[in-house]
Enzyme design. Structure first.
Site, PDB file in Angstrom:
ATOM      1  N   GLU A   1       0.806  -1.213   0.000  1.00  0.00           N
ATOM      2  CA  GLU A   1       0.000   0.000   0.000  1.00  0.00           C
ATOM      3  C   GLU A   1       0.844   1.271   0.000  1.00  0.00           C
ATOM      4  O   GLU A   1       0.330   2.361  -0.272  1.00  0.00           O
ATOM      5  CB  GLU A   1      -0.929   0.010   1.222  1.00  0.00           C
ATOM      6  CG  GLU A   1      -2.028  -1.035   1.195  1.00  0.00           C
ATOM      7  CD  GLU A   1      -3.087  -0.752   0.149  1.00  0.00           C
ATOM      8  OE1 GLU A   1      -3.088   0.355  -0.416  1.00  0.00           O
ATOM      9  OE2 GLU A   1      -3.920  -1.643  -0.120  1.00  0.00           O
TER      10      GLU A   1
ATOM     11  N   GLU B   1       7.584 -22.069   6.591  1.00  0.00           N
ATOM     12  CA  GLU B   1       8.019 -21.247   7.724  1.00  0.00           C
ATOM     13  C   GLU B   1       9.053 -21.935   8.607  1.00  0.00           C
ATOM     14  O   GLU B   1       9.560 -21.325   9.549  1.00  0.00           O
ATOM     15  CB  GLU B   1       6.820 -20.846   8.585  1.00  0.00           C
ATOM     16  CG  GLU B   1       6.171 -22.004   9.323  1.00  0.00           C
ATOM     17  CD  GLU B   1       5.033 -21.519  10.219  1.00  0.00           C
ATOM     18  OE1 GLU B   1       5.082 -21.824  11.420  1.00  0.00           O
ATOM     19  OE2 GLU B   1       4.111 -20.863   9.714  1.00  0.00           O
TER      20      GLU B   1
END
Length: 270
Positions: free
Chosen positions: A78, A109
């Site tokens: 953003e 992960e």
């Protein structure tokens, strides 16, 4: 102590009426901003070190897995349209790569070395800042990444929802927003995720303001990527200069940003 794994304060959820479910979720959500409020001093200390590093060309890099990684990617993605900064000035890296944004990548992960490899794909800058995001504070991908970054002399921070986690112990600036048990036991996409989103908003917004990407309270460097934003930019120029809508719109489109259009007006037209 893994607060994020604590048993929910509610039980027999499947027997609750819809209204009760919604009200109880909302009751838990109200606790999140209060938990974030408690760690504002820690957030402040981190931001005050990030800004001068970015002024020297450093980047802000988020690393995470699952929900935490997706929130980092969201915040980073953003920044260019909102503040007109280069796409790689704020980076969001997620375990498993971009395909993990939409679909979980098995065991991604668990590799403590992969995050640093992912960072190095974007090059090394001694002024970079790396923030590890992990609700539990135990994710190997994130812990390994911040540990390597710190060893290389980069500024490091973390956002967790457990106190004194392994991740917190590996960074310069740990932020621990302890929001308590989730409504659904262990579902850290809920309160923990909300806390992480709030903190990321606070970090990136404050950094961009201090880097001069906001004037007054306006996004003067936002990208003009659609009609709505062009209209918003036109209105901003009208308010700043007193120009009529048509002239303000033409000036905005010719100059390419609210900042440049306003500067041009005061230099050449005022």
């Amino acid at each position: 102590m893994k607060v994020t794994e604590s048993t929910s304060l509610y039980d027999n959820l499947e027997q609750m009426e819809v209204l009760d479910l919604l009200q109880n979720i909302n009751r838990e959500d109200k606790k999140v901003p209060l938990a974030v409020e408690k760690v504002i001093p820690e957030i402040c200390a981190l931001v005050e070190e990030i800004v001068p590093r970015m002024e020297k060309g450093g980047r802000l890099i988020y690393i995470g897995a699952g929900t935490s990684g997706r929130l980092g990617v969201l915040d980073a993605s953003e920044c260019p349209p909102t503040y007109g900064v280069p796409f790689d000035m704020v980076l969001g890296l997620i375990a498993g790569g971009d395909r993990a944004i939409r679909k979980a990548v098995e065991n991604a992960e668990d590799d403590p070395d992969q995050a640093w490899d992912d960072i190095m794909e974007h090059g090394f800058n001694a002024n970079d800042s790396v923030i590890g995001i992990a609700a539990s504070g135990t994710t190997p991908y994130v812990i390994g990444g911040v540990k390597s970054a710190r060893e290389k002399g980069l500024l490091t921070g973390s956002i967790t929802c457990n106190p004194d986690s392994p991740l917190s112990r590996e960074v310069d600036h740990p932020i621990e927003a302890v929001v308590g048990p989730e409504f659904i036991t262990g579902s850290t996409r809920m309160k923990a995720g909300t806390a992480q989103k709030l903190i990321l908003n606070m970090i990136s917004t404050t950094v961009m303001i201090k880097l001069g990407k906001v004037k007054g309270n306006k996004m003067v460097d936002m990208q003009l990527s659609n009609a709505k934003l062009v209209q918003r930019g036109t209105k901003m120029i009208m308010e700043a200069t007193g120009l009529d809508e048509e002239t303000a719109n033409q000036l905005l489109l010719s100059e390419g940003s609210v900042r440049k259009a306003t500067e041009y007006f005061y230099k050449n037209l005022n």
